[in-house]
Design a protein around this motif. Structure first.
Motif, mmCIF file in Angstrom:
data_model
loop_
_atom_site.group_PDB
_atom_site.id
_atom_site.type_symbol
_atom_site.label_atom_id
_atom_site.label_comp_id
_atom_site.label_asym_id
_atom_site.label_seq_id
_atom_site.Cartn_x
_atom_site.Cartn_y
_atom_site.Cartn_z
ATOM 1 N N THR A 80 0.822 -1.217 0.000
ATOM 2 C CA THR A 80 0.000 0.000 0.000
ATOM 3 C C THR A 80 0.851 1.259 0.000
ATOM 4 O O THR A 80 0.692 2.143 -0.865
ATOM 5 N N LYS A 118 2.230 3.715 -3.397
ATOM 6 C CA LYS A 118 1.208 4.773 -3.440
ATOM 7 C C LYS A 118 1.524 5.855 -4.465
ATOM 8 O O LYS A 118 0.629 6.391 -5.116
ATOM 9 N N LYS A 125 -6.159 -2.736 1.344
ATOM 10 C CA LYS A 125 -4.703 -2.715 1.265
ATOM 11 C C LYS A 125 -4.267 -3.381 -0.038
ATOM 12 O O LYS A 125 -4.912 -4.306 -0.532
#
Length: 430
Positions: free
Chosen positions: A121, A125, A144
């Motif tokens: 995650t 990102k 997630k």
């Protein structure tokens, strides 16, 4: 997806003293090679065993190594079912490869629940939002990120327009009864209607899964999984519809012993013009050309037909894509490779050279093949999406779906027995 020359259970027994044990001892060891060079070796397991994709992927690995001189990418490419069998054993051992192929869903969840998969995650990102939302969904668990997609698509019928024309079929069928009529017409014209890799059970599962979606409705598949009960009337009807097809003897001679991606297998039968159709994913055209000659402009695509009186819709699709996950504790270099693989430039390369549907928004302009455009349009207008059943469900349940449907196709199980066997396995998984 994904995705069988041996059953998972049979393969585990067969490989216990051979390559399977070698694989068990080799995984989970990414990092320094132990020499003075300080090289980090990343083990990358995938199911890309046919050209041109196999060569393209190897080339990308070499490019990454050139950009990162202290990194070595070790590729382990396995056929679909052999891969799933080995990964079942590796999951049980607690040792996964640094980077490994995943279809997401229940199988990935089992690996995550066992603490074997890296949570991506935060580390992805900054760039994962550049990927198509629908392509990311199978790898999201509790919001997630546990995998990064490289392909997305759906299962549908790939057909030979010239053979349809020879049989007097003016347009692809949109209903199950019309589909059965088309099979009869093809047989009457001396054409093998459908190629099937009966030795590998997952291609047969596609028929039962779609028929269950069309009869019981797409929501019924999740409800059955939640309730551990697949004995509803819609699922029995799905098996009966498949039995009706099997009784027409639509498949090529020797289909029960046929593999998928071999020179005498399912894909080659269509690619060499020996069969009029196959029910397969977005990778089908490339595999047809890899294992056979390919039929060029004669190749067409149509969605799985609607079933009259069923609760499902023609716009509800079944399929998935491919992604990569990373083992818990793998070197940062493994995540860096996923970012490299998911760049717009490399996705364009995959689209143009290997025939995948783009998952990077910026690479959508690379899609030019009319059949893949048709798949993409079908996906974009889909009103429902169901992941491959042997990945959506827990591994034992998914395998039982494959096994039971294969038994129905071979004539050793009834439609009712299929639903009873799947239900029994689901309850045992509680």
């Amino acid at each position: 997806m994904g995705d069988p020359a041996l059953s998972r259970r049979g393969f585990l027994a067969a490989s216990a003293a051979g390559l399977g044990m070698t694989a068990l001892s080799a995984c989970g060891g990414g990092g320094s090679d132990g020499g003075s060079s300080g090289t980090t070796t990343i083990e990358w397991w995938n199911i890309t065993t046919t050209e041109p994709a196999k060569g393209v992927w190897a080339s990308l690995a070499r490019q990454f190594e050139a950009q990162n001189p202290k990194v070595k990418i070790k590729i382990v490419a396995l056929e679909n079912e052999a891969y799933k069998s080995k990964m079942t054993a590796l999951t049980a051992s607690g040792k996964l490869p640094d980077i490994f192929h995943t279809w997401g869903g229940g199988v990935l969840k089992q690996q995550v629940d066992a603490g074997l998969v890296e949570d991506l995650t935060d580390s992805t990102k900054s760039w994962s939002n550049s990927l198509l939302s629908v392509a990311r969904q199978p790898y999201l668990l509790d919001d997630k990120v546990y995998g990064i997609p490289f392909d997305m698509g759906m299962i549908g019928f790939w057909y030979n327009k010239a053979l349809f024309e020879r049989a007097g079929i003016s347009a692809p069928p949109t209903t199950w009864s019309a589909f059965l009529d088309a099979v009869r017409k093809l047989k009457s014209a001396g054409v093998t209607p459908i190629a099937l890799a009966g030795k590998e059970k997952w291609p047969g599962m596609y028929y039962w899964a779609y028929l269950a979606m069309r009869t019981a409705g797409i929501d019924a598949l999740q409800k059955a999984s939640d309730s551990k009960d697949f004995t509803g009337a819609g699922f029995v009807q799905a098996g009966q519809h498949l039995k009706d097809l099997v009784q027409l003897q639509p498949f090529q001679t020797g289909f029960l012993g046929a593999a998928y991606s071999t020179p005498t297998g399912q894909a080659a039968a269509v690619g060499n013009g020996k069969a009029a159709m196959e029910l397969m994913g977005q990778w089908a055209p490339q595999t047809q050309k890899s294992e056979g000659k390919g039929i060029g402009k004669d190749l067409g695509f149509f969605p799985f037909p609607a079933v009259e009186g069923g609760k499902g819709s023609l716009t509800e699709v079944f399929g998935g894509g491919g992604g990569h996950a990373v083992r818990k504790g793998a070197p940062q270099t493994a995540i860096d490779f996923l970012k490299f693989f998911a760049s717009a430039a490399n996705d364009r390369t995959l689209v143009t050279k290997t025939g995948v549907i783009p998952v990077v928004n910026a690479a959508a302009d690379a899609l030019t093949d009319p059949n893949l455009k048709a798949v993409n349009e079908q996906l974009k207008t889909a009103t429902g999406f169901q992941l491959y059943l042997d990945q959506a469900y827990a591994p034992a349940v998914g395998q039982e779906v494959n096994d039971s449907v294969a038994a129905l196709i071979a004539g050793s199980k009834s439609p009712e027995q299929v639903t009873q066997s799947i239900t029994k396995t689901a309850k045992e998984e509680q």
